[in-house]
Design an enzyme around this catalytic site. Structure first.
Site, mmCIF file in Angstrom:
data_model
loop_
_atom_site.group_PDB
_atom_site.id
_atom_site.type_symbol
_atom_site.label_atom_id
_atom_site.label_comp_id
_atom_site.label_asym_id
_atom_site.label_seq_id
_atom_site.Cartn_x
_atom_site.Cartn_y
_atom_site.Cartn_z
ATOM 1 N N THR A 60 0.833 -1.198 0.000
ATOM 2 C CA THR A 60 0.000 0.000 0.000
ATOM 3 C C THR A 60 0.873 1.257 0.000
ATOM 4 O O THR A 60 0.672 2.173 -0.797
ATOM 5 C CB THR A 60 -0.951 -0.015 1.217
ATOM 6 O OG1 THR A 60 -1.639 -1.264 1.218
ATOM 7 C CG2 THR A 60 -1.948 1.115 1.164
ATOM 8 N N ARG A 109 -2.345 5.496 7.231
ATOM 9 C CA ARG A 109 -2.570 4.135 7.742
ATOM 10 C C ARG A 109 -2.334 4.195 9.245
ATOM 11 O O ARG A 109 -1.320 4.738 9.703
ATOM 12 C CB ARG A 109 -1.613 3.140 7.099
ATOM 13 C CG ARG A 109 -1.666 1.798 7.812
ATOM 14 C CD ARG A 109 -0.993 0.701 7.064
ATOM 15 N NE ARG A 109 -1.790 0.261 5.938
ATOM 16 C CZ ARG A 109 -1.635 -0.918 5.343
ATOM 17 N NH1 ARG A 109 -0.729 -1.769 5.777
ATOM 18 N NH2 ARG A 109 -2.380 -1.256 4.310
ATOM 19 N N HIS A 137 -10.366 -0.448 4.398
ATOM 20 C CA HIS A 137 -9.180 -0.271 3.545
ATOM 21 C C HIS A 137 -9.738 -0.034 2.134
ATOM 22 O O HIS A 137 -9.647 -0.899 1.257
ATOM 23 C CB HIS A 137 -8.345 -1.550 3.635
ATOM 24 C CG HIS A 137 -6.971 -1.460 3.045
ATOM 25 N ND1 HIS A 137 -6.510 -0.350 2.358
ATOM 26 C CD2 HIS A 137 -5.948 -2.357 3.041
ATOM 27 C CE1 HIS A 137 -5.272 -0.592 1.971
ATOM 28 N NE2 HIS A 137 -4.911 -1.784 2.362
HETATM 29 C C1 NCD Z 1 -3.716 -5.830 4.085
HETATM 30 C C2 NCD Z 1 -3.737 -4.818 5.205
HETATM 31 O O1 NCD Z 1 -2.722 -4.277 5.592
HETATM 32 O O2 NCD Z 1 -4.841 -4.572 5.660
HETATM 33 N N1 NCD Z 1 -2.644 -5.753 3.219
HETATM 34 C C3 NCD Z 1 -2.603 -4.792 2.249
HETATM 35 O O3 NCD Z 1 -2.887 -3.635 2.473
HETATM 36 N N2 NCD Z 1 -2.270 -5.202 1.014
HETATM 37 C C4 NCD Z 1 -4.023 -7.194 4.507
HETATM 38 C C5 NCD Z 1 -3.184 -7.878 5.524
HETATM 39 O O4 NCD Z 1 -2.294 -7.314 6.163
HETATM 40 O O5 NCD Z 1 -3.437 -9.066 5.733
#
Ligand code: NCD
Length: 313
Positions: A60, A109, A137
């Site tokens: 991300t 985040r 998300h």
């Molecule tokens: C996810 C997250 O961080 O929520 N990953 C992501 O953003 N690609 C899923 C996860 O950590 O399992």
């Protein structure tokens, strides 16, 4: 004026189905830019984007950073260990500090659900949620929709099984409403200990046996067990979990022959997905990563006032 009906993208509730279609269509044109040798547009020159990542992230964070660079924005990246939050600064004070630097957009985040709303209340910049605790998300759901549409040619009527740690997963929290908004049929599949207390509130059908619903699925979306958020081990052993809920070659053979396998990453090979399945042509995990850059370019561009369809010169 942004063609989107919202100022911020904090949860899927912010987006109407027309907004989602605008984002996916705009991302198509950016995907084409990402295939060029020179992957850069002048579109967001002079705009300042801050990536505030106060929880670990690979895909991300990197894809937001790459997206900002490809649009020529000035991107500044801040992680938890390098920020004053470790000295006890509140999120409100961090937000006011960033606002005083006149940034245009903040991607956040955070381990707490609702952190993006706190930021949006304290600053004039647009806010995009890059994952807030166990809540949502939304850009992950958008890139997942993009990838599904790319492979299936449609979203309406697709049956998507979302398997695993539903109760701790912000990915499921955004993907279920996103699929519902676009007329798809989400089914959440998990052992009872990994379902939320009120699974009906999520708005998906519920199944506790993967094998029972497997033949109905057009797409199976595997989730990582969020050990960092679970209070203890929610099932007897990882081996047992993999036996009943893991995607392996035998299950792939029993599924609808065109069924595709998706995962948001990071994958735990041998737990929710076997290595053979993860590396098979039926797994479109890297297409999801590829779509992530284009979709994040689209949301940044559209929130900052770009016109739909006018993205690419
Ligand atoms: C996810 C997250 O961080 O929520 N990953 C992501 O953003 N690609 C899923 C996860 O950590 O399992």
């Amino acid at each position: 004026m942004s063609p989107l009906s919202c100022q911020h993208i904090m949860t899927m509730d912010d987006l109407m189905p027309e907004d989602i279609t605008t984002i996916l269509d705009t991302a198509e044109s950016f995907k084409e830019v990402n295939e060029r040798r020179i992957k850069k547009l002048p579109t967001l020159r002079g705009r300042t984007i801050i990536n505030l990542f106060l929880e670990p992230s690979t895909r991300t964070r990197m894809s937001f950073e790459i997206a900002a660079k490809r649009l020529s924005a000035d991107g500044v990246n801040m992680t938890a260990s390098a920020s004053a939050t470790v000295k006890g600064e509140s999120l409100r004070d961090t937000a006011k500090t960033l606002s005083a630097m006149a940034c245009d957009l903040v991607v956040v985040r955070h381990k707490y659900a609702g952190a993006p709303q706190v930021l949006a209340e304290c600053m004039d910049a647009h806010v995009i949620n890059g994952g807030d605790g166990m809540n949502q998300h939304p850009t992950q759901a958008l890139l997942d929709l993009f990838t599904m549409r790319q492979h299936a040619g449609r979203l309406e009527g697709l049956t998507v099984g979302i398997v695993g740690d539903i109760c701790h997963s912000r990915v499921a929290g955004s993907l279920v409403p996103a699929l519902n908004k676009m007329g798809a049929r989400p089914i959440i599949i998990a052992p009872p200990t990994l379902l939320p207390a009120r699974p009906d509130v999520l708005g998906a059908e519920v199944a506790t046996s993967l094998d029972a619903v497997l033949p109905e699925l057009d797409i199976v979306y595997m989730l990582r067990i969020q050990m960092e958020r679970a209070a203890g081990m929610p099932f007897p052993s990882l081996r047992e979990y993999a036996r009943f809920y893991g995607m392996n070659e035998a299950r792939l053979a029993a599924a609808n022959p065109g069924m595709l396998v998706m995962h948001p990453g990071p994958m735990n090979r041998g737990v929710e997905v076997s290595s053979a399945v993860a590396d098979s042509p039926r797994a479109i995990v890297l297409d999801q990563v590829n779509a992530g850059v284009a979709v994040r370019m689209a949301v940044m561009y559209l929130l900052l006032g770009g016109e739909s369809g006018g993205a690419v010169a």
